[in-house]
Design a protein around this motif. Structure first.
Motif, PDB file in Angstrom:
ATOM      1  N   ALA A 100      -2.390 -20.435 -20.114  1.00 25.15           N
ATOM      2  CA  ALA A 100      -2.104 -19.041 -20.461  1.00 25.15           C
ATOM      3  C   ALA A 100      -2.230 -18.848 -21.970  1.00 25.15           C
ATOM      4  N   GLY A 101      -2.781 -17.741 -22.366  1.00 31.20           N
ATOM      5  CA  GLY A 101      -2.915 -17.404 -23.779  1.00 31.20           C
ATOM      6  C   GLY A 101      -4.307 -17.619 -24.325  1.00 31.20           C
ATOM      7  N   SER A 127      -9.490 -10.914 -26.976  1.00 28.01           N
ATOM      8  CA  SER A 127      -9.087 -10.054 -28.099  1.00 28.01           C
ATOM      9  C   SER A 127     -10.154 -10.085 -29.179  1.00 28.01           C
ATOM     10  N   PHE A 156      -7.128  -7.973 -25.042  1.00 29.60           N
ATOM     11  CA  PHE A 156      -5.860  -8.695 -24.960  1.00 29.60           C
ATOM     12  C   PHE A 156      -5.253  -8.591 -23.563  1.00 29.60           C
ATOM     13  N   VAL A 201      -9.918  -4.316 -28.776  1.00 32.59           N
ATOM     14  CA  VAL A 201      -8.945  -5.396 -28.961  1.00 32.59           C
ATOM     15  C   VAL A 201      -7.829  -5.291 -27.923  1.00 32.59           C
ATOM     16  N   PHE A 223      -2.491  -9.714 -31.924  1.00 30.96           N
ATOM     17  CA  PHE A 223      -2.749 -10.265 -30.593  1.00 30.96           C
ATOM     18  C   PHE A 223      -3.139 -11.739 -30.658  1.00 30.96           C
ATOM     19  N   CYS A 224      -3.878 -12.081 -31.699  1.00 27.89           N
ATOM     20  CA  CYS A 224      -4.242 -13.503 -31.842  1.00 27.89           C
ATOM     21  C   CYS A 224      -2.987 -14.354 -32.022  1.00 27.89           C
ATOM     22  N   VAL A 254       1.748 -17.765 -27.048  1.00 23.05           N
ATOM     23  CA  VAL A 254       1.810 -17.921 -25.590  1.00 23.05           C
ATOM     24  C   VAL A 254       1.184 -19.247 -25.175  1.00 23.05           C
ATOM     25  N   MET A 279      -6.578 -14.625 -23.467  1.00 24.06           N
ATOM     26  CA  MET A 279      -6.068 -13.492 -24.242  1.00 24.06           C
ATOM     27  C   MET A 279      -6.635 -13.540 -25.644  1.00 24.06           C
ATOM     28  N   LEU A 280      -6.608 -14.711 -26.219  1.00 21.06           N
ATOM     29  CA  LEU A 280      -7.135 -14.884 -27.579  1.00 21.06           C
ATOM     30  C   LEU A 280      -8.635 -14.617 -27.616  1.00 21.06           C
ATOM     31  N   ILE A 295       0.033 -13.598 -31.045  1.00 24.91           N
ATOM     32  CA  ILE A 295       0.769 -13.610 -29.769  1.00 24.91           C
ATOM     33  C   ILE A 295       0.107 -14.583 -28.788  1.00 24.91           C
ATOM     34  N   SER A 296      -1.220 -14.515 -28.737  1.00 24.41           N
ATOM     35  CA  SER A 296      -1.943 -15.388 -27.803  1.00 24.41           C
ATOM     36  C   SER A 296      -1.703 -16.854 -28.127  1.00 24.41           C
ATOM     37  N   LEU A 297      -1.750 -17.165 -29.410  1.00 25.89           N
ATOM     38  CA  LEU A 297      -1.526 -18.567 -29.791  1.00 25.89           C
ATOM     39  C   LEU A 297      -0.101 -19.000 -29.476  1.00 25.89           C
TER      40      LEU A 297
END
Lengths: 358, 181
Positions: free
Chosen positions: B76-77, B84, B62, B58, A26-27, A33, B80-81, A29-31
Motif C-alpha cells: 500500500a502507498g 500522484s 492519489f 494529482v 500526497f507524495c 503509508v 498512490m505515489l 502521505i504515500s511514502l
C-alpha cells in the motif's frame, strides 16, 4: 501582446504551483503509508483496511471472474500454442519435480499409514516392542529371511518374535549390533505353536520348502474348516498368544490319517511391509499358562471338536484313534477352567482381523 | 452557463471514474496477458489529468492509486505515489490538450505509463514483492504499458468528443483560468 503573453505565463506558473503543493503532500502521505504498511504486521490497520475493502468489493470480483472465465480459457489456449521452447522446458522440469514430490508425499503417507497400523497392533495386544525397518531380504532361494535395521544395541536378541501390522512374520535368528536377521514363518525350518481360533485345536504351523505354510499335528477329529483363523497359542513362550498367523485355505483328511493336512495362507507378507515390530518381552498375560499347556496336551483337537464332534469323529477315525479322542474329549468337556470363551478373552485377538483378512 | 458546463465536465469525469473503478475491481484481476495487467486506475488518473490539468490530476492520481493499493495484493502507498506523480506530469502540459491533440495525448500517456510501470516494477523488486527485475520490468512493466495504452484510447477518444461547452477549452483557459475555479 506582451501583456497578454505575460498573463498567460503567469497563469501557467500559477497552475503549476497549484498542482505542485498537493503533489508534495500526497507524495509524503504515500511514502508514510508505504513505510507503515511495510513495517506493520499482517494485523495492522492498513492490512485490516485492505481486508475490509476486499470484502466489500467481493461481489464485484465474483462478477468479473464469471465474465472473464471464458476469455481466460481462450488466453490459456493461445498462451499454450505460442509457448516458447524455454517455457515448455521449464514446465517439463517443473512437472518432473512435482511428480517426484507427489511420489515422496505418497510414500510418506503410506509409511505413516503402516506405522499407524503397527501402533494399533501394539495397542491392541499391549506389546512391549520396538519398531524396526526391513532393509534387506533373503539373498538365496532356500531360506526365507529378512534383515532389519536394528540389533543388539536396541536390545534385540535371538528368538525375539517379529510382527507387522497384519500379524506374525517370524523371529530373530541372528543379531549384530546394528542389524538383525529374521527368519520368516514360511521358512522351511520355522515352526510356530498355533491353534485354530474357532475350535481351539492345537497344532504346529511350519514353513514348507515352497514357501507355503502348513498347520501340522492337528488331530483328524478336530473341527477345522476353510477360512478358519490361525493364531499363535503362546505355548513355548516365544510368541505372545493370540497374534494372527493366517487363515486356513485348504483342509484335507484321508481316511486313515491321524492328522489333518491343513494349508494356511499367511496373514502377513514382507513384500509390501517395510516396518515391523520386534517384541522385546512378553507379559504374563501374553504367555501360555501351565494350565493352558496342560489343557493343550490333554485336548489337542480343541474344545469345540471335543464337545460337538467327538462321537462322530471317533466312529470315523477307527480303532486306533477312538481311545485318545474319546479320552481327551471327556476331560476337555469336563474342565470348566479352560472354557472356550475365557481362552478367547485371553488371546487379545482383534475381531477386526477377520475383516482385514477377508 | 459556466455552471452547466462544469456539471457536464463533472458528469463525464464521474462516468469515466465509475467505469474505471468497476473494471478495476471486476476485470483487472482476471485479465493478464504476457504477465501484464490492465491498470484502470492509471487510465482514470490519466484521463482526469489530461482533461483538467495537473492539480486535479494529482488528486485523481492519489485517490486512484489509493483504491488500487487497497484492492490489489501489493504494498500500500506505492501506486498512490506513482499515480500522484503521473497525474502531475500528465496534467502539467497544455491544459485540455485532449480535445485538440488526441494523438499527442495518447503518446504522452503511453510514455508516462511506461515510466510508472517500470518504476513500480523496480519498487516491487526492492520491496521484495517481485523476485526478478527482468521479468518485472519487461514482463509486468512493458506488457502492462501496452495494455494500459490500448485500453486508454477509448476513454480518451470519448472524452475528446464530449461536449463540455467552453468551460475547459484552451481559449477559456488561456483567458481566465482563475474564473473556472
Amino acid at each position: 501582446m506582451p501583456r497578454s503573453s505575460g498573463r498567460y505565463k503567469q497563469t501557467l506558473t500559477k497552475r503549476q504551483s497549484t498542482g505542485f503543493r498537493p503533489l508534495i503532500a500526497f507524495c509524503v502521505i504515500s511514502l508514510l503509508v508505504l513505510t507503515f504498511y511495510l513495517r506493520e504486521g499482517s494485523t495492522g490497520p492498513f492490512h485490516t483496511l485492505r481486508a475490509g475493502v476486499t470484502t466489500i468489493t467481493y461481489p464485484l470480483r465474483m462478477v468479473g471472474s464469471a465474465v472473464a472465465t471464458p476469455f481466460n480459457a481462450l488466453g490459456n489456449i493461445a498462451g499454450n500454442l505460442t509457448a516458447s521452447e524455454e517455457t515448455l522446458a521449464d514446465l517439463k522440469a517443473q512437472n518432473e519435480e512435482l511428480t517426484a514430490q507427489v511420489a515422496a508425499l505418497t510414500e510418506a503417507q503410506e509409511t505413516a499409514d503402516r506405522l499407524n497400523k503397527l501402533l494399533d497392533l501394539q495397542d491392541t495386544y499391549k506389546l512391549e516392542s520396538v519398531a524396526a525397518r526391513i532393509i534387506g531380504t533373503t539373498g538365496d532361494a532356500w531360506t526365507q529371511t529378512v534383515t532389519i535395521d536394528k540389533g543388539s544395541l536396541n536390545g534385540f536378541d535371538v528368538n525375539m518374535p517379529v510382527t507387522n501390522s497384519s500379524g506374525v512374520i517370524g523371529q530373530i535368528i541372528e543379531v549384530s549390533p546394528t542389524s538383525s536377521v529374521v527368519r520368516l514363518i514360511n521358512d522351511d525350518s520355522s515352526g510356530v505353536s498355533a491353534l485354530v481360533q474357532s475350535s481351539r485345536a492345537q497344532g504346529m504351523l511350519e514353513g514348507q520348502p515352497d514357501g507355503s505354510l502348513r498347520l501340522n499335528y492337528v488331530p483328524s477329529d478336530a473341527q477345522v474348516e476353510v477360512g478358519d483363523i490361525v493364531v499363535t497359542s503362546g505355548i513355548g513362550g516365544v510368541y505372545p498368544k493370540g497374534l494372527p498367523l493366517g487363515r486356513v485355505s485348504s483342509v484335507e483328511k484321508l481316511d486313515n490319517d491321524l492328522y489333518y493336512t491343513i494349508v494356511v495362507e499367511a496373514a502377513s507378507s514382507v513384500e509390501n511391509q517395510e516396518e515391523v515390530l520386534v517384541i522385546t518381552s512378553l507379559t504374563e498375560e501374553q504367555t501360555a499358562t501351565s494350565e493352558d499347556i496342560e489343557a493343550a496336551n490333554d485336548n489337542p483337537e480343541g474344545e469345540g471338536a471335543a464337545s460337538d464332534e467327538s462321537s462322530d469323529s471317533s466312529d470315523e477315525s477307527g480303532d486306533g484313534t477312538d481311545d485318545s479322542a474319546d479320552g481327551s474329549t471327556d476331560e476337555g468337556t469336563g474342565d470348566d477352567e479352560y472354557s472356550d470363551e475365557e481362552y478367547y478373552d485371553d488371546t487379545y485377538y482383534d475381531e477386526s482381523y477377520d475383516e482385514e483378512v477377508s | 452557463m459556466e455552471v452547466r458546463d462544469k456539471h457536464a465536465y463533472l458528469r463525464a469525469i464521474g462516468i469515466v471514474a465509475g467505469v474505471c473503478v468497476v473494471l478495476q475491481m471486476a476485470l483487472s484481476p482476471q485479465l493478464s496477458v504476457f504477465g501484464g495487467t490492465i491498470n484502470f486506475m492509471m487510465i482514470l488518473a490519466g484521463c482526469v489529468a489530461l482533461l483538467t490539468g495537473s492539480r486535479y490530476g494529482v488528486f485523481a492520481g492519489f485517490f486512484s492509486g489509493m483504491l488500487y493499493d487497497f484492492t490489489m495484493p501489493v504494498p500500500a502507498g506505492l501506486m498512490m505515489l506513482m499515480l500522484s506523480v503521473a497525474g502531475f506530469v500528465l496534467g502539467s502540459g497544455e491544459r485540455n490538450r485532449l480535445q485538440e491533440q488526441l494523438d499527442a495525448s495518447v503518446k504522452l500517456f503511453a510514455g508516462v505509463c511506461f515510466g510508472v510501470n517500470v518504476a513500480y516494477s523496480i519498487a516491487l523488486v526492492l520491496t521484495g514483492a517481485e523476485s526478478s527485475i527482468i521479468s518485472a520490468v519487461l514482463g509486468h512493466g512493458l506488457a502492462s504499458t501496452v495494455l494500459d495504452t490500448i485500453f486508454v484510447v477509448p476513454f480518451l477518444y470519448a472524452l475528446s468528443r464530449a461536449d463540455f461547452g467552453q468551460a475547459f477549452s484552451t481559449r477559456i483557459a488561456r483567458k481566465g483560468y482563475r474564473k473556472l475555479r
